[in-house]
Design a protein around this motif. Structure first.
Motif, PDB file in Angstrom:
ATOM      1  N   ALA A 171       8.996   5.356  40.531  1.00 31.03           N
ATOM      2  CA  ALA A 171       9.526   6.135  39.399  1.00 31.03           C
ATOM      3  C   ALA A 171       9.852   7.523  39.916  1.00 31.03           C
ATOM      4  O   ALA A 171       9.016   8.158  40.536  1.00 31.03           O
ATOM      5  CB  ALA A 171       8.501   6.210  38.273  1.00 31.03           C
ATOM      6  N   GLY A 172      11.053   7.981  39.666  1.00 30.45           N
ATOM      7  CA  GLY A 172      11.461   9.313  40.111  1.00 30.45           C
ATOM      8  C   GLY A 172      12.321   9.251  41.360  1.00 30.45           C
ATOM      9  O   GLY A 172      12.561   8.193  41.926  1.00 30.45           O
ATOM     10  N   ALA A 207       5.586   8.951  33.721  1.00 36.16           N
ATOM     11  CA  ALA A 207       5.579   7.605  34.316  1.00 36.16           C
ATOM     12  C   ALA A 207       4.188   7.129  34.714  1.00 36.16           C
ATOM     13  O   ALA A 207       3.940   5.917  34.760  1.00 36.16           O
ATOM     14  CB  ALA A 207       6.516   7.576  35.530  1.00 36.16           C
ATOM     15  N   GLY A 208       3.279   8.056  35.016  1.00 33.63           N
ATOM     16  CA  GLY A 208       1.945   7.661  35.454  1.00 33.63           C
ATOM     17  C   GLY A 208       1.159   6.957  34.352  1.00 33.63           C
ATOM     18  O   GLY A 208       0.716   5.812  34.525  1.00 33.63           O
ATOM     19  N   PRO A 209       0.967   7.645  33.223  1.00 33.70           N
ATOM     20  CA  PRO A 209       0.256   6.979  32.122  1.00 33.70           C
ATOM     21  C   PRO A 209       0.949   5.685  31.675  1.00 33.70           C
ATOM     22  O   PRO A 209       0.280   4.699  31.345  1.00 33.70           O
ATOM     23  CB  PRO A 209       0.276   8.032  31.009  1.00 33.70           C
ATOM     24  N   GLU A 210       2.290   5.668  31.698  1.00 32.59           N
ATOM     25  CA  GLU A 210       3.014   4.449  31.303  1.00 32.59           C
ATOM     26  C   GLU A 210       2.721   3.290  32.259  1.00 32.59           C
ATOM     27  O   GLU A 210       2.533   2.149  31.844  1.00 32.59           O
ATOM     28  CB  GLU A 210       4.529   4.713  31.250  1.00 32.59           C
ATOM     29  N   ALA A 211       2.684   3.613  33.565  1.00 34.50           N
ATOM     30  CA  ALA A 211       2.391   2.572  34.547  1.00 34.50           C
ATOM     31  C   ALA A 211       0.969   2.059  34.379  1.00 34.50           C
ATOM     32  O   ALA A 211       0.710   0.856  34.518  1.00 34.50           O
ATOM     33  CB  ALA A 211       2.604   3.122  35.963  1.00 34.50           C
ATOM     34  N   ALA A 212       0.045   2.973  34.074  1.00 38.41           N
ATOM     35  CA  ALA A 212      -1.347   2.558  33.860  1.00 38.41           C
ATOM     36  C   ALA A 212      -1.417   1.585  32.679  1.00 38.41           C
ATOM     37  O   ALA A 212      -2.076   0.542  32.755  1.00 38.41           O
ATOM     38  CB  ALA A 212      -2.236   3.777  33.617  1.00 38.41           C
ATOM     39  N   LEU A 278       6.396   8.516  41.866  1.00 37.55           N
ATOM     40  CA  LEU A 278       5.229   7.644  41.921  1.00 37.55           C
ATOM     41  C   LEU A 278       5.613   6.343  42.598  1.00 37.55           C
ATOM     42  O   LEU A 278       6.700   5.807  42.369  1.00 37.55           O
ATOM     43  CB  LEU A 278       4.693   7.366  40.511  1.00 37.55           C
ATOM     44  N   LEU A 279       4.728   5.853  43.435  1.00 35.09           N
ATOM     45  CA  LEU A 279       4.887   4.554  44.075  1.00 35.09           C
ATOM     46  C   LEU A 279       3.745   3.684  43.564  1.00 35.09           C
ATOM     47  O   LEU A 279       2.581   4.083  43.666  1.00 35.09           O
ATOM     48  CB  LEU A 279       4.806   4.711  45.596  1.00 35.09           C
ATOM     49  N   PRO A 289       7.910  -0.636  33.340  1.00 31.94           N
ATOM     50  CA  PRO A 289       8.236   0.314  32.273  1.00 31.94           C
ATOM     51  C   PRO A 289       9.571   1.008  32.570  1.00 31.94           C
ATOM     52  O   PRO A 289      10.037   1.007  33.715  1.00 31.94           O
ATOM     53  CB  PRO A 289       7.086   1.332  32.328  1.00 31.94           C
ATOM     54  N   ASP A 290      10.161   1.627  31.557  1.00 27.20           N
ATOM     55  CA  ASP A 290      11.391   2.408  31.737  1.00 27.20           C
ATOM     56  C   ASP A 290      11.218   3.425  32.857  1.00 27.20           C
ATOM     57  O   ASP A 290      10.159   4.047  32.969  1.00 27.20           O
ATOM     58  CB  ASP A 290      11.717   3.180  30.452  1.00 27.20           C
ATOM     59  N   GLY A 291      12.263   3.579  33.653  1.00 27.54           N
ATOM     60  CA  GLY A 291      12.218   4.603  34.689  1.00 27.54           C
ATOM     61  C   GLY A 291      11.682   4.095  36.012  1.00 27.54           C
ATOM     62  O   GLY A 291      11.689   4.824  37.002  1.00 27.54           O
ATOM     63  N   TRP A 292      11.171   2.875  36.054  1.00 22.85           N
ATOM     64  CA  TRP A 292      10.656   2.292  37.291  1.00 22.85           C
ATOM     65  C   TRP A 292      11.687   1.350  37.905  1.00 22.85           C
ATOM     66  O   TRP A 292      12.352   0.598  37.187  1.00 22.85           O
ATOM     67  CB  TRP A 292       9.356   1.537  37.035  1.00 22.85           C
TER      68      TRP A 292
END
Lengths: 324, 324
Positions: A171-172, A207-212, A278-279, A289-292
């Motif tokens: 993400a990013g 993106a971090g909390p979403e990935a979690a 984020l990887l 999730p969106d953005g990944w």
């Protein structure tokens, strides 16, 4: 303490190397039962009530991590905050508080300090984090020490836990900052968007909390270099991480940017740091999730070493930044 | 932001001065509603569940805060931990976790680093605190950045809240470290107990929580100098703090120590830092906990300035350490 004694036989810090020294140091640090995650991940996690407090520290030294003649003070401040906020992001957490230690030469313009702090405060405020304390001292070398405190869901997303078959996703942006830095080093001042990416990264804080929530199995923020940081995941999880260049180009700098400047775009993507994307790895059945963007896959380390491969081949280019 | 703009008119950090710069910086830092105590006390306090998480950061620079040719590495490590643990003590709290940032010259002996960390870990372990993370980078200047995380009872013991009539009391030694440093500066290597006090302070870690339970109205740890730090209490509480030299001698270095060396014992007590005793005020009817000695009284700042007096007289000697 095998790490410790073997390092003690090496005469200098440069001989011991960054990771040799870190391993030796870790072996003698006390760890109480309230420590859920100690040194070695993006943040430490200590026991809390419903959520876990997370904490992380970073140092930035003038001439190594930033140059005052290259970047505006406010951008250096924003970058100092961003790289710490990003560590909390990489745990799937949310930053709440920062401290800021400033070691300043006597003759440093006070206006530079205020602009630096303004940028730092701006980036902290952008994610709702407060700057709650700090320290100020004089020093011949300008240095910044930032600590971030936040909270993350239990359990946090660590570096170990990737499984063969997992999807590898980013993400990013990745490689933009390195391309901007390479242009600066060549005295090239265009394209602006790449220079700007170097001066002030834009980590994907949501993106971090979403990935979690989406069940990421491992996660970190890319700060030293994509291959170097992916190697941390591979080693902690004892797997092979295969990265795919066709997909990486989607998150890399535009091809037109480095064109004609001698800057290798794929090398920026593979070994560049400082964009703080984020990887993460996800179960292959999980919906990203969106953005990944999927940029690779996790393979078993069958009888072999945990490692990072690029398009299925061993990678022997520069992996990223080393400190000693 | 008046602090900010006035500081911006001053050309350098040295011109702006430590407190001018701190005030200007504080005026532009974001503070969310979860921040109970922001910058300016010994620690920041952020909202928790039953207890409040507290956090504090300190920097130490070689040549300013320590000298490798004067102190063993383990003692410098212990001191780095002690001065941060002491900040949590000064809130009436208990330290749980530390982070350690190391900026190291390439040619620094790895054995020095390991001995430093061993001392740091030893001091942390002595109060049951863990070392949960850190950062490592190279730098021309050897510098240490320590952050401590702990918890304190709600409400924490702050710097404002001293009332005229309060008892002023100290727990721990004061002036021993300064006497030891003065001896070192003169090349004198006796008495050992004073040199040892300089190399490795022994803050009264139990005294902070005890003082909080006994109803201390204000508290801080003396790190920059007794008069300088008492002045922080006087200003934050808008009172006069009168210190009594007869009683201060009870917590000061033995008279026989500096005798014949040209070191002024009372000046060590009044302006010395680095012993990290606690200085607190209590209601005059309160019984002082064990280990606390009354060394003065709080007087009203009638129409006048909040200030520190010594035996009822204005004090014009050196108050303590300034960073710029």
């Amino acid at each position: 303490m095998p790490g410790s004694s073997s390092t003690l036989r090496l005469p200098t810090v440069a001989h011991a190397g960054e990771f040799g020294l870190i391993n030796a140091i870790r072996s003698i640090l006390p760890q109480g039962s309230h420590v859920i995650v100690g040194p070695g991940d993006d943040c430490a996690v200590v026991r809390g009530q419903e959520t876990c407090p997370v904490i992380s520290t970073d140092l930035m030294v003038e001439g190594r991590h930033f140059r005052r003649d290259w970047s505006p003070a406010a951008d250096i401040g924003a970058r100092a905050a961003a790289q710490n906020l990003s560590d909390v992001n990489a745990m799937g957490g949310t930053a709440t508080s920062l401290t800021l230690g400033l070691a300043l030469p006597h003759d440093l313009p006070a206006a530079w300090v205020m602009e630096f702090v303004r940028g730092f405060a701006e980036e902290a405020g952008s994610v709702g984090a407060s700057v709650v304390g700090g320290d100020l001292t004089s020093s011949d070398t300008l240095m910044l020490a930032v600590t971030v405190l936040g909270s993350c869901p239990a359990p946090p997303v660590l570096r170990s836990g990737a499984r063969p078959g997992d999807t590898v996703a980013i993400a990013g942006r990745q490689g933009w900052s390195a391309a901007g830095l390479a242009l600066l080093e060549r005295g090239v001042s265009e394209p602006q968007e790449l220079l700007k990416a170097y001066h002030r990264p834009t980590p994907p804080y949501a993106a971090g909390p979403e990935a979690a929530r989406a069940g990421a199995t491992v996660m970190l923020d890319v700060s030293d270099g994509l291959v170097a940081d992916a190697r941390h995941l591979a080693q902690a999880s004892n797997v092979v991480i295969d990265l795919w260049t066709d997909e990486l180009r989607l998150v890399g700098p535009p091809a037109s940017g480095p064109a004609g400047t001698g800057v290798d775009r794929m090398q920026c993507i593979l070994s560049g740091g400082d964009d703080h994307p984020l990887l993460a790895c996800f179960n292959r059945t999980a919906e990203l999730p969106d953005g990944w963007t999927q940029v690779g896959a996790v393979l078993p380390a069958d009888g072999g070493q945990p490692m990072v491969t690029v398009d299925g081949e061993a990678y022997d280019g520069p992996a990223g930044w080393t400190h000693f």
